[in-house]
Design a protein around this motif. Structure first.
Motif, PDB file in Angstrom:
ATOM      1  N   LEU A 111      -1.991   8.248  -0.965  1.00 34.64           N
ATOM      2  CA  LEU A 111      -2.752   7.337  -1.832  1.00 34.64           C
ATOM      3  C   LEU A 111      -1.589   6.664  -2.864  1.00 34.64           C
ATOM      4  O   LEU A 111      -1.942   5.392  -2.980  1.00 34.64           O
ATOM      5  CB  LEU A 111      -3.741   8.214  -2.636  1.00 34.64           C
ATOM      6  N   VAL A 112      -0.842   7.248  -3.180  1.00 39.28           N
ATOM      7  CA  VAL A 112       0.608   6.788  -4.014  1.00 39.28           C
ATOM      8  C   VAL A 112       0.859   5.494  -3.379  1.00 39.28           C
ATOM      9  O   VAL A 112       1.049   4.421  -3.751  1.00 39.28           O
ATOM     10  CB  VAL A 112       1.376   7.587  -4.840  1.00 39.28           C
ATOM     11  N   GLU A 113       1.356   5.718  -2.252  1.00 41.50           N
ATOM     12  CA  GLU A 113       1.914   4.656  -0.937  1.00 41.50           C
ATOM     13  C   GLU A 113       0.757   3.576  -1.090  1.00 41.50           C
ATOM     14  O   GLU A 113       1.322   2.326  -1.173  1.00 41.50           O
ATOM     15  CB  GLU A 113       2.157   5.249   0.220  1.00 41.50           C
ATOM     16  N   LYS A 114      -0.208   3.750  -0.711  1.00 40.69           N
ATOM     17  CA  LYS A 114      -1.355   2.883  -0.591  1.00 40.69           C
ATOM     18  C   LYS A 114      -1.576   2.020  -1.939  1.00 40.69           C
ATOM     19  O   LYS A 114      -1.700   0.815  -1.779  1.00 40.69           O
ATOM     20  CB  LYS A 114      -2.521   3.457  -0.061  1.00 40.69           C
ATOM     21  N   ARG A 115      -1.740   2.639  -2.942  1.00 44.21           N
ATOM     22  CA  ARG A 115      -2.285   2.050  -4.306  1.00 44.21           C
ATOM     23  C   ARG A 115      -0.987   1.451  -5.086  1.00 44.21           C
ATOM     24  O   ARG A 115      -1.391   0.484  -5.876  1.00 44.21           O
ATOM     25  CB  ARG A 115      -2.999   2.852  -5.058  1.00 44.21           C
ATOM     26  N   GLY A 116       0.134   1.820  -4.739  1.00 44.51           N
ATOM     27  CA  GLY A 116       1.227   1.386  -5.514  1.00 44.51           C
ATOM     28  C   GLY A 116       1.837   2.091  -6.686  1.00 44.51           C
ATOM     29  O   GLY A 116       1.044   2.935  -7.110  1.00 44.51           O
ATOM     30  N   PRO A 117       2.905   1.821  -7.222  1.00 43.88           N
ATOM     31  CA  PRO A 117       3.384   2.489  -8.333  1.00 43.88           C
ATOM     32  C   PRO A 117       2.700   2.295  -9.603  1.00 43.88           C
ATOM     33  O   PRO A 117       2.628   3.246 -10.540  1.00 43.88           O
ATOM     34  CB  PRO A 117       4.696   2.200  -8.552  1.00 43.88           C
ATOM     35  N   ARG A 118       2.236   1.238  -9.887  1.00 43.28           N
ATOM     36  CA  ARG A 118       1.621   0.908 -11.150  1.00 43.28           C
ATOM     37  C   ARG A 118       0.138   1.673 -11.478  1.00 43.28           C
ATOM     38  O   ARG A 118       0.064   2.351 -12.456  1.00 43.28           O
ATOM     39  CB  ARG A 118       1.015  -0.501 -11.284  1.00 43.28           C
ATOM     40  N   TRP A 119      -0.432   1.861 -10.075  1.00 39.17           N
ATOM     41  CA  TRP A 119      -1.720   2.501 -10.258  1.00 39.17           C
ATOM     42  C   TRP A 119      -1.421   4.083 -10.185  1.00 39.17           C
ATOM     43  O   TRP A 119      -1.962   4.799 -11.151  1.00 39.17           O
ATOM     44  CB  TRP A 119      -2.474   2.396  -8.675  1.00 39.17           C
TER      45      TRP A 119
END
Length: 486
Positions: A87-95
């Motif tokens: 999920l971190v990979e999908k949503r990105g570092p800011r999320w």
């Protein structure tokens, strides 16, 4: 390909990955400070022991009970990183950084409520469970982004950020002690200290949320050419997180990390009583203040090793670096077991080297994963691998404390309390060394096919992305070369 944020949801839009793509001319050197703002905050976990005496007195707890929030936090770190990595990979570092901020800060606020109302279960739930989720998501949040910004120096880049986790206690420990001195060590004072921690860390971590950026598709550093030949363990292919856990390479690295962390945390958790016991019968025994100074030195070694050794791995390769961590680490333990009680400088130097390897192992593993599996889902793969940390966080202290207790019951004292546990640590490092030797290039059957929209091509800044067919030919040529070299 990034997807547009849902309409009518401004908060989601701000956190969406597409809103974090760096504009032309943006400096990649702003990403490490963004990562540090998160890692220096969540690194407070290593300073939990500051609160233990006050909690034990105010809430009538045993030493074992007062360790529960920390232990649960480390377990949740590994589990949340494993389950949230994709999920971190999908949503990105800011999320991811925003989620880490919310969980870590909320954990302190819940712990403050628990301390104020004398409900220790709420302290455990807040700091350990909720805050532990923040630890895991925050720990992996910048890894993939840093590797993509620094393909020329991935070890150094991840070392800078993860150094912050090791160094967070150097800030949090005196700060927390100072607050307890000011607010008092009763339940209200502890609650006030927790409250201040939660609010201040929220503000500090928000800097990372606002600052972090991801590189545009096809970006690469000016003048840098991706390596094409001569390194069998460095791939240009893509392996998914689901595919990675089906490879023997992943489980070899799981064993490597678990053994290295178990060996390091065994000293870290028992550092002060260990040096005191080793020299209890000498003419100059170690005082409590000197033992505390020794713990501070170990923290510095832990922090420095994360940057120095991970940067060194960019020069000598990850596999060689882990040969040093595990092989030399075993020799350091052997020196302590055989000669540690004869020389304080020898004991201290060996312990510092071991702790520097402990920190370096954490910082080097993301780059090792990138070499083997590519950058495609390296953050998610890293998250799954951190379950090794959860295991080691329980295993290391358990070995050292259980052996010491059993040896004390048998009538031994001083260095005799640790001889068996040191031997066990040497054996674990040897197991890790063998697992590292078994690491080979990932079989092409685990590689993901490339598509034009998801290509991980590496064009020059501002230049067009290479055609997909040309990328495939170059990748295949690099893979063919890598399979014939070691």
């Amino acid at each position: 390909m990034t997807r547009p944020a849902p309409s009518g949801t401004p908060a989601a839009g701000f956190l969406d990955r597409s809103r974090t793509v760096a504009p032309p001319g943006w400096s990649r050197w702003l990403v490490p400070p963004a990562a540090l703002s998160v890692h220096l905050s969540i690194g407070q976990a290593y300073a939990w022991s500051v609160f233990k005496p006050a909690l034990e007195s105010a809430l009538d707890l045993s030493g074992t009970a007062s360790a529960l929030p920390f232990q649960l936090g480390i377990v949740m770190l590994g589990l949340s990183a494993a389950f949230g990595g994709t999920l971190v990979e999908k949503r990105g570092p800011r999320w991811a950084m925003a989620v880490a901020l919310a969980c870590f800060s909320s954990g302190f606020l819940l712990a403050a409520l628990g301390a104020a109302t004398h409900q220790f279960w709420l302290v455990v739930f807040g700091y350990g469970f909720v805050g532990g989720i923040g630890l895991g998501i925050g720990y992996i949040s910048p890894v993939s982004t840093l590797i993509k910004w620094f393909p020329d120096r991935p070890g150094m880049a991840t070392g800078i950020a993860i150094m912050g986790f090791g160094g967070g206690a150097l800030i949090a420990s005196p700060w927390s002690a100072s607050m307890l001195d000011s607010f008092g060590t009763g339940s209200d004072g502890i609650a006030a200290a927790f409250l201040v921690h939660g609010l201040v860390y929220a503000v500090f971590m928000a800097l990372g949320v606002l600052l972090v950026r991801v590189p545009p598709d096809g970006w690469r550093p000016a003048g840098w050419e991706p390596p094409q030949t001569g390194k069998a363990l460095v791939t240009t292919a893509r392996v998914s997180a689901r595919g990675a856990v089906r490879t023997p390479q992943f489980w070899c690295l799981w064993v490597v990390l678990c053994m290295n962390v178990t060996a390091g945390i065994g000293i870290l958790e028992k550092a002060a009583p260990m040096i005191t016991d080793f020299f209890s019968d000498s003419s100059t025994p170690v005082s409590a203040s000197a033992a505390a100074g020794f713990v501070a030195l170990l923290s510095l070694a832990n922090m420095a090793g994360r940057l120095v050794w991970s940067s060194t791995s960019d020069l000598i390769g990850r596999k060689n670096m882990y040969r040093v961590y595990l092989g030399v680490g075993a020799l350091m333990y052997l020196a302590i077991a055989l000669l540690g009680d004869s020389s304080k400088p020898l004991f201290i130097v060996c312990a510092l080297v071991i702790l520097s390897f402990y920190g370096g192992g954490f910082a080097t593993i993301p780059a090792y994963l990138k070499d083997l599996f590519g950058t495609y889902q390296v953050g998610a793969i890293h998250g799954r691998l951190l379950t090794a940390w959860s295991t080691a966080g329980v295993l290391g202290p358990l070995i050292v404390n259980w052996v010491a207790d059993s040896q004390e019951e048998a009538g031994r004292s001083g260095p005799g309390l640790y001889g068996l546990s040191l031997t066990i640590m040497i054996g674990l490092l040897v197991i890790g060394f063998v697992a590292n030797e078994l690491v080979r290039p990932v079989h092409p059957k685990h590689h993901e096919p490339e598509s034009e929209s998801e290509s991980e091509s590496e064009a020059r800044p501002g230049a067009p992305v290479l055609p997909v067919q040309q990328q495939k030919k170059e990748k295949e040529a690099a893979d063919d070369t890598g399979r014939h070299t070691d």
